[in-house]
Design a protein around this motif. Structure first.
Motif, PDB file in Angstrom:
ATOM      1  N   ASN B  30       0.822  -1.223   0.148  1.00 43.86           N
ATOM      2  CA  ASN B  30      -0.020   0.046   0.180  1.00 43.86           C
ATOM      3  C   ASN B  30       0.990   1.460  -0.085  1.00 43.86           C
ATOM      4  OD1 ASN B  30      -1.399   2.237   1.599  1.00 43.86           O
ATOM      5  ND2 ASN B  30      -3.189   0.919   0.871  1.00 43.86           N
ATOM      6  N   ASN B  31       1.947   1.240   0.854  1.00 46.37           N
ATOM      7  CA  ASN B  31       2.806   2.307   0.792  1.00 46.37           C
ATOM      8  C   ASN B  31       4.179   1.689   1.448  1.00 46.37           C
ATOM      9  OD1 ASN B  31       3.137   2.918   3.698  1.00 46.37           O
ATOM     10  ND2 ASN B  31       0.975   3.452   3.634  1.00 46.37           N
ATOM     11  N   LEU B  48       6.932   9.043   3.803  1.00 46.89           N
ATOM     12  CA  LEU B  48       5.960   7.858   3.482  1.00 46.89           C
ATOM     13  C   LEU B  48       5.807   8.086   1.957  1.00 46.89           C
ATOM     14  CD1 LEU B  48       2.705   6.839   4.898  1.00 46.89           C
ATOM     15  CD2 LEU B  48       2.991   7.479   2.374  1.00 46.89           C
ATOM     16  N   ARG B  50       3.462   6.515  -1.174  1.00 40.79           N
ATOM     17  CA  ARG B  50       2.441   5.515  -1.572  1.00 40.79           C
ATOM     18  C   ARG B  50       2.779   4.702  -2.997  1.00 40.79           C
ATOM     19  NH1 ARG B  50      -0.739   7.054   2.478  1.00 40.79           N
ATOM     20  NH2 ARG B  50      -0.807   9.178   3.022  1.00 40.79           N
TER      21      ARG B  50
END
Lengths: 117, 110
Positions: B30-31, B48, B50
């Motif tokens: 997802n990330n 982070l 994605r």
């Protein structure tokens, strides 16, 4: 700035004893996690928790482990009968829920060092 | 290798140089997140990215993600002695499961 807190910072226990590690996540966060890090090794995922139930758990998280959110602020990890190999740093983390169920960054607490003798 | 493996395991550079760390993973994510840890202390979230993003910047940090190769890189530009730490990539999959790599130990010499 809000932060995740954990108590105690260091816990020493005898093998076979039960321990409860406590965490106070950031107040508006809804996802909670526990990790452990054995000295010199990588951080290992134990469990994730959302909406008062476990979302995911690893192979490490066996019947000796349990998690609970006993009130609106605390998140606890219980180890029922500790073993020598449970000695590690245990980290709690929390993250918020974004629109569209998007995952967001996790904020980690400072950790509890558990020593099992 | 396991999900979220970094290389190199250790990196020593001079202050002012750039540091590049790589991470490879195996499953769909997802990330992907990068964290820093100072000497057995808590983890600090750095950045982070994605799964639908290819590059992200934050100050002196630049992260790239190549989902076709299942790899990511973290670049720290103009390194400082205070950047000395361990850096971990972490992949997040469904169910909020987060898998950390073994980390890269970065040492920046003043």
């Amino acid at each position: 700035e809000p932060e995740v807190t954990q108590t105690p910072s260091h816990q020493v226990t005898q093998m076979g004893q039960e321990v409860i590690l406590r965490c106070v996540p950031i107040s508006n966060h809804l996802y909670f996690y526990w990790y452990r890090q054995i000295l010199g090794q990588k951080v290992e995922f134990l469990v994730s928790f959302y909406n008062n139930e476990i979302s995911e758990k690893s192979e490490i998280f066996d019947d000796q482990f349990s998690v609970e959110r006993p009130d609106g602020s605390n998140f606890t990890l219980k180890i029922r009968s500790t073993k020598l190999e449970d000695s590690a740093m245990y980290f709690c983390a929390s993250s918020e829920l974004l629109a569209g169920w998007t995952y967001n960054e996790q904020f980690f607490g400072p950790g509890t060092r558990l020593t099992v003798l | 290798s396991q999900q979220g493996e970094e290389d190199p395991q250790a990196l020593s550079i001079q202050e002012g140089e750039n540091a590049t760390m790589n991470c490879s993973y195996k499953t769909s994510i997802n990330n992907l997140q990068w964290y820093r840890q100072n000497s057995g202390r808590g983890l600090v979230h750095l950045i982070l990215i994605r799964s639908n993003e290819r590059e992200k910047h934050s100050g002196r940090l630049r992260v790239t993600l190549d989902t076709s190769k299942k790899s990511s890189s973290l670049l720290i530009t103009a390194s400082r002695a205070a950047d000395t730490a361990s850096y971990f990539c972490a992949t997040v999959t469904g169910g909020f499961k987060t898998i950390f790599g073994a980390g890269t130990r970065l040492f920046v010499k003043a």
